[in-house]
Write a protein that holds these residues in place. Structure first.
Motif, PDB file in Angstrom:
ATOM      1  N   ASP A 243      66.219  20.715  68.794  1.00 20.53           N
ATOM      2  CA  ASP A 243      66.787  19.381  69.066  1.00 20.53           C
ATOM      3  C   ASP A 243      67.916  19.457  70.088  1.00 20.53           C
ATOM      4  O   ASP A 243      69.022  18.938  69.879  1.00 20.53           O
ATOM      5  N   LEU A 244      67.632  20.123  71.209  1.00 24.08           N
ATOM      6  CA  LEU A 244      68.655  20.383  72.222  1.00 24.08           C
ATOM      7  C   LEU A 244      69.368  19.122  72.699  1.00 24.08           C
ATOM      8  O   LEU A 244      70.605  19.097  72.738  1.00 24.08           O
ATOM      9  N   PRO A 245      68.661  18.044  73.069  1.00 22.99           N
ATOM     10  CA  PRO A 245      69.398  16.852  73.526  1.00 22.99           C
ATOM     11  C   PRO A 245      70.350  16.306  72.457  1.00 22.99           C
ATOM     12  O   PRO A 245      71.488  15.927  72.772  1.00 22.99           O
ATOM     13  N   GLU A 267      60.247  20.191  81.041  1.00 21.42           N
ATOM     14  CA  GLU A 267      60.828  20.187  79.699  1.00 21.42           C
ATOM     15  C   GLU A 267      62.348  20.083  79.768  1.00 21.42           C
ATOM     16  O   GLU A 267      62.968  19.275  79.055  1.00 21.42           O
ATOM     17  N   ASN A 270      63.499  16.571  81.013  1.00 17.98           N
ATOM     18  CA  ASN A 270      63.459  15.571  79.952  1.00 17.98           C
ATOM     19  C   ASN A 270      64.587  15.768  78.947  1.00 17.98           C
ATOM     20  O   ASN A 270      65.205  14.800  78.490  1.00 17.98           O
ATOM     21  N   ASP A 271      64.878  17.019  78.596  1.00 19.38           N
ATOM     22  CA  ASP A 271      66.012  17.276  77.707  1.00 19.38           C
ATOM     23  C   ASP A 271      67.312  16.789  78.336  1.00 19.38           C
ATOM     24  O   ASP A 271      68.166  16.199  77.654  1.00 19.38           O
ATOM     25  N   GLN A 274      67.582  13.005  78.133  1.00 22.16           N
ATOM     26  CA  GLN A 274      67.856  12.526  76.780  1.00 22.16           C
ATOM     27  C   GLN A 274      69.238  12.926  76.284  1.00 22.16           C
ATOM     28  O   GLN A 274      69.716  12.363  75.296  1.00 22.16           O
ATOM     29  N   SER A 298      63.320   8.159  77.893  1.00 25.31           N
ATOM     30  CA  SER A 298      64.197   9.075  78.627  1.00 25.31           C
ATOM     31  C   SER A 298      64.990   8.363  79.725  1.00 25.31           C
ATOM     32  O   SER A 298      66.145   8.694  79.989  1.00 25.31           O
TER      33      SER A 298
END
Length: 364
Positions: A243-245, A267, A270-271, A274, A298
């Motif tokens: 759950d990086l973001p 990837e 997108n992170d 977000q 996003s």
């Protein structure tokens, strides 16, 4: 005049560099300078020539993060003199609307001047030892060499008390990362910046954000690079963090105001989107070569995404600013550099490609 000297020549997209004798057959033309190269950074853009699908003509002398000493000038209007220490940056025409609007990185001729051929004027004067023609100047420099003939427009005078052999990366890689933070974002005290990819460009962005007083998060998959980012006061996060973001949003009180992606990974992009707060800005510095699908949600709530070339910089303004930050101990770019003799260029390329070094600098 014929000047003979050593340079690293790339003759085939799939073969090693060959350090060999080359020749310049004329004095500097009007608006040009001849520079004795003290050091030249190796950038991933140099290495990307191997996969350029033949668009960069070969044989060629690459290298576009050169720095050195002026040993000859052409005409009265270069603004430089023999003995001046200079950092060399990207080429631009100086005449199009973007150049005239202080945006030389978006020059109408940027691709043709820097990537796919170079300046055609007097191109035949640069040859190998047998008289075989070499491609026109790469990024206006071709500075994997003992000497480079460049447009004075490419050159930025610097204080001779500075370690000129280490300054070349300020002309591209470090300029790009720092410029994105200081110019494109205008980050300052109280802002939050997330940097995705802790290579040379990303770590320059981290250093610039810290110098600007921003809270910085660095994301990478290499623990040693995260340790370096942490040394420069960034909060380190491994790219595989669950759950990086959401983790970044928690660390930055609701999301970062700015994010910079240096990876080109869909990837990671997108992170990064977000992880932004509403109205946040994501900057991309890598060229995206495949479709970029965005996750639902996003790009909403005022968030924006843009591509940033060369840190939106005017090199003659940003390079002196970065050297002053270095003097003040706030932009320690020299800690990212490992030097190699020009003869060891293939070892430097291998180390760069494998991630064993952040910024190789070749010393002729």
């Amino acid at each position: 005049m014929t000047k003979r000297f050593e340079a690293a020549v790339l003759r085939s997209y799939g073969k090693p560099f060959a350090v060999e004798e080359v020749a310049l057959h004329e004095e500097p033309a009007d608006g040009e300078i001849l520079v004795r190269i003290a050091g030249c950074g190796m950038c991933r853009t140099d290495l990307a020539v191997r996969s350029s699908a033949g668009r960069t003509p070969l044989p060629a002398v690459l290298g576009h993060e050169g720095a050195g000493v002026v040993v000859g000038t052409g005409g009265p209007d270069t603004g430089l003199s023999t003995g001046d220490h200079v950092v060399l940056s990207f080429d631009s025409c100086g005449r199009c609307r973007n150049c005239m609007g202080a945006a030389p990185a978006y020059c109408d001729s940027f691709a043709s001047l820097n990537l796919f051929g170079g300046r055609k004027e007097n191109a035949a004067r640069f040859t190998d030892a047998t008289g075989g023609e070499l491609a026109p100047r790469w990024f206006g420099q071709s500075s994997f060499a003992e000497y480079a003939m460049v447009s004075a427009r490419n050159a930025v005078r610097v204080d001779p008390a500075l370690p000129v052999e280490l300054l070349g990366p300020l002309g591209c890689g470090f300029l790009t990362g720092a410029g994105a933070v200081l110019h494109s974002f205008g980050a300052g005290p109280g802002d939050t910046v997330a940097v995705f990819g802790a290579g040379a460009v990303g770590l320059a962005a981290v250093m610039a954000a810290t110098a600007a007083g921003a809270v910085t998060v660095a994301v990478d998959r290499h623990p040693e690079r995260l340790a370096t980012a942490e040394r420069f006061s960034a909060i380190p996060l491994h790219a595989s963090t669950a759950d990086l973001p959401d983790r970044i949003r928690r660390l930055t009180d609701g999301g970062t105001r700015y994010a910079l992606d240096t990876t080109g990974s869909p990837e990671m992009i997108n992170d990064a989107l977000q992880a932004l707060r509403p109205t946040g800005h994501l900057g991309l510095v890598a060229r995206i070569r495949t479709p970029l699908p965005l996750r639902p949600g996003s790009l909403d709530r005022g968030r924006k995404i843009s591509h940033i070339c060369e840190g939106d910089a005017v090199p003659g303004l940003l390079i002196p600013r970065l050297t002053e930050l270095w003097r003040a101990g706030k932009f320690p770019f020299d800690q990212l550099i490992r030097t190699y003799p020009l003869a060891d260029i293939n070892e430097a390329e291998r180390d760069c490609d494998a991630g064993r070094v952040i910024k190789p600098v070749l010393i002729p």
